[in-house]
Scaffold this motif. Sequence first.
Motif, PDB file in Angstrom:
ATOM      1  N   ILE A 268     -14.790  -4.000  -1.362  1.00  0.00           N
ATOM      2  CA  ILE A 268     -15.810  -3.036  -1.777  1.00  0.00           C
ATOM      3  C   ILE A 268     -16.885  -2.897  -0.706  1.00  0.00           C
ATOM      4  N   VAL A 269     -17.328  -4.003  -0.131  1.00  0.00           N
ATOM      5  CA  VAL A 269     -18.391  -3.974   0.872  1.00  0.00           C
ATOM      6  C   VAL A 269     -17.926  -3.275   2.147  1.00  0.00           C
TER       7      VAL A 269
ATOM      8  N   LYS B 145     -15.816  -0.906   2.358  1.00  0.00           N
ATOM      9  CA  LYS B 145     -15.566   0.504   2.026  1.00  0.00           C
ATOM     10  C   LYS B 145     -14.281   1.017   2.667  1.00  0.00           C
ATOM     11  N   LYS B 146     -13.278   0.170   2.725  1.00  0.00           N
ATOM     12  CA  LYS B 146     -11.981   0.562   3.237  1.00  0.00           C
ATOM     13  C   LYS B 146     -11.052   0.853   2.062  1.00  0.00           C
ATOM     14  N   SER B 147     -10.185   1.813   2.260  1.00  0.00           N
ATOM     15  CA  SER B 147      -9.205   2.071   1.215  1.00  0.00           C
ATOM     16  C   SER B 147      -8.065   1.073   1.349  1.00  0.00           C
ATOM     17  N   MET B 148      -7.424   0.795   0.263  1.00  0.00           N
ATOM     18  CA  MET B 148      -6.309  -0.137   0.261  1.00  0.00           C
ATOM     19  C   MET B 148      -5.113   0.544   0.928  1.00  0.00           C
ATOM     20  N   ALA B 149      -4.398  -0.179   1.751  1.00  0.00           N
ATOM     21  CA  ALA B 149      -3.236   0.365   2.439  1.00  0.00           C
ATOM     22  C   ALA B 149      -1.992  -0.371   1.966  1.00  0.00           C
ATOM     23  N   SER B 150      -0.950   0.395   1.753  1.00  0.00           N
ATOM     24  CA  SER B 150       0.299  -0.232   1.318  1.00  0.00           C
ATOM     25  C   SER B 150       1.221  -0.418   2.511  1.00  0.00           C
ATOM     26  N   SER B 151       2.226  -1.214   2.340  1.00  0.00           N
ATOM     27  CA  SER B 151       3.153  -1.481   3.434  1.00  0.00           C
ATOM     28  C   SER B 151       4.340  -0.526   3.428  1.00  0.00           C
TER      29      SER B 151
ATOM     30  N   VAL C 273     -12.345 -12.824  -6.827  1.00  0.00           N
ATOM     31  CA  VAL C 273     -13.580 -12.042  -6.911  1.00  0.00           C
ATOM     32  C   VAL C 273     -14.177 -11.854  -5.517  1.00  0.00           C
ATOM     33  N   ALA C 274     -14.151 -12.888  -4.682  1.00  0.00           N
ATOM     34  CA  ALA C 274     -14.682 -12.784  -3.324  1.00  0.00           C
ATOM     35  C   ALA C 274     -13.891 -11.770  -2.502  1.00  0.00           C
ATOM     36  N   MET C 275     -12.579 -11.746  -2.660  1.00  0.00           N
ATOM     37  CA  MET C 275     -11.756 -10.769  -1.939  1.00  0.00           C
ATOM     38  C   MET C 275     -12.057  -9.351  -2.416  1.00  0.00           C
ATOM     39  N   ALA C 276     -12.237  -9.171  -3.704  1.00  0.00           N
ATOM     40  CA  ALA C 276     -12.552  -7.851  -4.244  1.00  0.00           C
ATOM     41  C   ALA C 276     -13.900  -7.365  -3.736  1.00  0.00           C
TER      42      ALA C 276
END
Length: 70
Positions: free
Chosen positions: A23-24, A26-32, A16-19
């Motif tokens: 969110i805070v 505001k970066k998009s998730m990046a894949s490898s 939950v802390a990582m999520a």
Amino acid sequence: MSLFLLTFGLLLLIAVAMAVGVIVQKKSMASSCGGLGSMGIDKICDCDDPCDKRKKRLKKEQMWKENQIL
């Protein structure tokens, strides 16, 4: 059983802390795997002239590539 519940609760709290951190920021998730770039697609939109925001980002990426230490 209490050790299992304590461990599960701790792992849940960390997730939950990582999520919340993502969110805070505001970066998009990046894949490898490289995304569209690995398929030879340079940009998402089909326009010939990219917008100013995209031009800034491309310039920043180009500068990063030029100054990259291998």
